[in-house]
Every structure is written in C-alpha cells, then in structure tokens.
Design a protein around this motif. Structure first.
Motif, PDB file in Angstrom:
ATOM      1  N   ALA A 161      31.099  34.724   2.274  1.00 46.83           N
ATOM      2  CA  ALA A 161      30.429  35.961   1.868  1.00 46.83           C
ATOM      3  C   ALA A 161      30.788  36.245   0.411  1.00 46.83           C
ATOM      4  N   ALA A 162      29.852  36.851  -0.319  1.00 41.73           N
ATOM      5  CA  ALA A 162      30.050  37.078  -1.751  1.00 41.73           C
ATOM      6  C   ALA A 162      31.307  37.897  -2.051  1.00 41.73           C
ATOM      7  N   ASN A 163      31.623  38.877  -1.199  1.00 38.14           N
ATOM      8  CA  ASN A 163      32.804  39.690  -1.494  1.00 38.14           C
ATOM      9  C   ASN A 163      34.103  38.887  -1.380  1.00 38.14           C
ATOM     10  N   GLN A 164      34.073  37.752  -0.690  1.00 39.57           N
ATOM     11  CA  GLN A 164      35.269  36.921  -0.608  1.00 39.57           C
ATOM     12  C   GLN A 164      35.627  36.298  -1.949  1.00 39.57           C
ATOM     13  N   ILE A 165      34.670  36.271  -2.883  1.00 39.42           N
ATOM     14  CA  ILE A 165      34.990  35.802  -4.238  1.00 39.42           C
ATOM     15  C   ILE A 165      34.845  36.949  -5.247  1.00 39.42           C
ATOM     16  N   GLY A 166      34.941  38.181  -4.740  1.00 38.56           N
ATOM     17  CA  GLY A 166      34.996  39.338  -5.621  1.00 38.56           C
ATOM     18  C   GLY A 166      33.664  39.943  -6.018  1.00 38.56           C
ATOM     19  N   GLU A 167      32.565  39.477  -5.430  1.00 38.08           N
ATOM     20  CA  GLU A 167      31.240  40.010  -5.755  1.00 38.08           C
ATOM     21  C   GLU A 167      30.768  40.897  -4.602  1.00 38.08           C
ATOM     22  N   PRO A 168      30.691  42.211  -4.788  1.00 39.74           N
ATOM     23  CA  PRO A 168      30.393  43.131  -3.674  1.00 39.74           C
ATOM     24  C   PRO A 168      28.902  43.193  -3.308  1.00 39.74           C
ATOM     25  N   LEU A 169      28.324  42.024  -3.026  1.00 41.30           N
ATOM     26  CA  LEU A 169      26.887  41.937  -2.759  1.00 41.30           C
ATOM     27  C   LEU A 169      26.615  41.412  -1.351  1.00 41.30           C
ATOM     28  N   ARG A 170      25.493  41.830  -0.764  1.00 43.32           N
ATOM     29  CA  ARG A 170      25.090  41.405   0.586  1.00 43.32           C
ATOM     30  C   ARG A 170      24.450  40.017   0.497  1.00 43.32           C
ATOM     31  N   LEU A 171      25.305  39.040   0.395  1.00 45.70           N
ATOM     32  CA  LEU A 171      24.889  37.657   0.190  1.00 45.70           C
ATOM     33  C   LEU A 171      25.902  36.743   0.847  1.00 45.70           C
ATOM     34  N   MET A 172      25.396  35.763   1.611  1.00 46.34           N
ATOM     35  CA  MET A 172      26.285  34.785   2.233  1.00 46.34           C
ATOM     36  C   MET A 172      25.659  33.407   2.170  1.00 46.34           C
ATOM     37  N   VAL A 173      26.525  32.408   2.238  1.00 47.87           N
ATOM     38  CA  VAL A 173      26.079  31.021   2.366  1.00 47.87           C
ATOM     39  C   VAL A 173      26.734  30.441   3.616  1.00 47.87           C
ATOM     40  N   ILE A 174      25.991  29.553   4.272  1.00 46.77           N
ATOM     41  CA  ILE A 174      26.466  28.887   5.478  1.00 46.77           C
ATOM     42  C   ILE A 174      26.084  27.416   5.378  1.00 46.77           C
ATOM     43  N   ASP A 175      27.011  26.539   5.747  1.00 47.96           N
ATOM     44  CA  ASP A 175      26.692  25.124   5.892  1.00 47.96           C
ATOM     45  C   ASP A 175      27.576  24.567   7.003  1.00 47.96           C
ATOM     46  N   THR A 176      26.976  24.362   8.177  1.00 45.27           N
ATOM     47  CA  THR A 176      27.735  23.853   9.329  1.00 45.27           C
ATOM     48  C   THR A 176      27.737  22.330   9.388  1.00 45.27           C
ATOM     49  N   THR A 177      27.171  21.665   8.385  1.00 45.96           N
ATOM     50  CA  THR A 177      27.086  20.203   8.386  1.00 45.96           C
ATOM     51  C   THR A 177      28.440  19.521   8.627  1.00 45.96           C
ATOM     52  N   PRO A 178      29.547  20.005   8.012  1.00 51.31           N
ATOM     53  CA  PRO A 178      30.820  19.315   8.238  1.00 51.31           C
ATOM     54  C   PRO A 178      31.317  19.373   9.683  1.00 51.31           C
ATOM     55  N   LYS A 179      30.862  20.338  10.453  1.00 48.61           N
ATOM     56  CA  LYS A 179      31.314  20.475  11.843  1.00 48.61           C
ATOM     57  C   LYS A 179      30.412  19.649  12.740  1.00 48.61           C
ATOM     58  N   LYS A 180      30.987  18.690  13.407  1.00 49.01           N
ATOM     59  CA  LYS A 180      30.205  17.805  14.264  1.00 49.01           C
ATOM     60  C   LYS A 180      29.781  18.487  15.567  1.00 49.01           C
ATOM     61  N   GLU A 181      30.353  19.668  15.853  1.00 49.88           N
ATOM     62  CA  GLU A 181      30.078  20.333  17.129  1.00 49.88           C
ATOM     63  C   GLU A 181      28.767  21.110  17.141  1.00 49.88           C
ATOM     64  N   SER A 182      28.051  21.125  16.044  1.00 50.14           N
ATOM     65  CA  SER A 182      26.810  21.886  16.015  1.00 50.14           C
ATOM     66  C   SER A 182      25.771  21.138  15.188  1.00 50.14           C
ATOM     67  N   PRO A 183      24.502  21.482  15.386  1.00 49.54           N
ATOM     68  CA  PRO A 183      23.494  20.853  14.536  1.00 49.54           C
ATOM     69  C   PRO A 183      23.677  21.303  13.090  1.00 49.54           C
ATOM     70  N   PRO A 184      23.392  20.421  12.123  1.00 44.46           N
ATOM     71  CA  PRO A 184      23.555  20.801  10.720  1.00 44.46           C
ATOM     72  C   PRO A 184      22.632  21.952  10.343  1.00 44.46           C
ATOM     73  N   LEU A 185      23.184  22.878   9.606  1.00 40.69           N
ATOM     74  CA  LEU A 185      22.434  24.051   9.184  1.00 40.69           C
ATOM     75  C   LEU A 185      22.972  24.498   7.836  1.00 40.69           C
ATOM     76  N   LYS A 186      22.094  24.661   6.855  1.00 35.54           N
ATOM     77  CA  LYS A 186      22.507  25.134   5.532  1.00 35.54           C
ATOM     78  C   LYS A 186      21.589  26.286   5.158  1.00 35.54           C
ATOM     79  N   LEU A 187      22.188  27.473   4.935  1.00 32.03           N
ATOM     80  CA  LEU A 187      21.404  28.674   4.663  1.00 32.03           C
ATOM     81  C   LEU A 187      21.991  29.481   3.515  1.00 32.03           C
ATOM     82  N   VAL A 188      21.098  30.131   2.769  1.00 32.16           N
ATOM     83  CA  VAL A 188      21.447  31.206   1.847  1.00 32.16           C
ATOM     84  C   VAL A 188      20.803  32.443   2.450  1.00 32.16           C
ATOM     85  N   LEU A 189      21.605  33.455   2.738  1.00 30.79           N
ATOM     86  CA  LEU A 189      21.098  34.669   3.370  1.00 30.79           C
ATOM     87  C   LEU A 189      21.394  35.869   2.472  1.00 30.79           C
TER      88      LEU A 189
END
Length: 172
Positions: free
Chosen positions: A48-76
């Motif tokens: 989430a953006a606030n985790q790097i000091g940016e107080p914005l409603r923005l997140m990134v997700i990429d589950t590709t490294p986890k073999k337990e789920s289908p790969p998914l890469k999103l900007v939300l």
C-alpha cells in the motif's frame, strides 16, 4: 524506478487513513513503479502507498511469486470492497512488521472495484490468497494493520515478539 524505504510499525502513517487519488498523472505512474520495485526488493506480494510514506489510496499486488495461487498482478487506485463471502484463516506477514507473522481471519472471496492506471473503473473477483492480499492492503489504506485484527493475548504476544525482533535487528 526506485526502491523506497518501507515504514515500520509504529510509524503513525500506518494508522492514518489515506486520501483518494484524484488525478492519475506521471507522478502516480512513477509511484506505482517505485511500489512494485520496493515490493519485489522485499519479496512481498502486496504494498500500500502509505507503507512507503505516501498517504494515497493506491496499492499494488503481485501474487506470481506464491505458487499457492494463480498469478495475479494488479494496480488498484481508490479500491472499494463491494461484496464479500465466507471466511478463511491465514498466517500473514507484513513488510511493515519485518519478521512477524500472525494468523488472521479474512473473507474467502471478495468483489471489489478500483481504477486502473488508465483511469478506468474495473471490477475484480478474488478468492483465496489473492483475496487475503487485497484485504490486507485495503486495511493499510484504511489505517488498519494486521495486528489490529488480532485480539487479547495473541495480540500482546505478537507485539512482544515484534519488538524483540526490532531490538535484535537494531543490534545486529
């Protein structure tokens, strides 16, 4: 592209709800690149953006490294949970709590809407691990950390472990 410093608990920005993104400009696109670079550098699957000091409603997700789920890469951008069902328990980690994992109960399946980088509103249905990652990051955007999802003795023990890990890291 740059790897940014991840804010660690108890940094106050992690407890502060974030602000809507009104304009998707080059600064936002650069921020998204930095967020992916930072997440990958720390072997994360969501940030989430606030985790790097940016107080914005923005997140990134990429589950590709986890073999337990289908790969998914999103900007939300400005994500909203619109439907949820079922529950699942999962031992989560968090880049803002290095070294700590706690078992958290989340919705098993979620439907959400968010803007993508082109400013288009999209709906997504996520289930299992990707749904967990989304909810974890959405909590961050709302000023909630995964430790807030744990009560009583489990919470106290988790925080004691976290602070012990932090002391060890500062000495090491």
């Amino acid at each position: 592209m740059a790897v940014r410093k991840i804010r660690s608990y108890p940094d106050p920005i992690l407890k502060t709800p974030t602000l809507r993104v009104d304009v998707i400009d080059e600064d936002i696109k650069k921020l998204v690149e930095d967020m992916f670079d930072t997440m990958y550098a720390e072997d994360g699957v969501g940030l989430a953006a606030n985790q790097i000091g940016e107080p914005l409603r923005l997140m990134v997700i990429d589950t590709t490294p986890k073999k337990e789920s289908p790969p998914l890469k999103l900007v939300l951008i400005n994500p909203e949970l619109i439907h949820a069902e079922g529950t699942i328990r999962y031992r989560e980690g968090c880049l803002s709590f290095p070294g700590l994992t706690v078992e958290v109960e989340r919705y098993r399946k979620v439907r959400l809407k968010a803007l993508n980088l082109e400013g288009e509103e999209k709906e997504y249905e996520l289930e299992g691990f990707p749904a967990i990652v989304f909810q974890h990051e959405l909590d961050h955007l709302n000023g909630i950390t995964f430790i807030d999802r744990v009560n009583g003795l489990k919470r106290r023990l988790a925080l004691e472990k976290y602070y012990k890990l932090q002391r060890q890291r500062s000495r090491g």
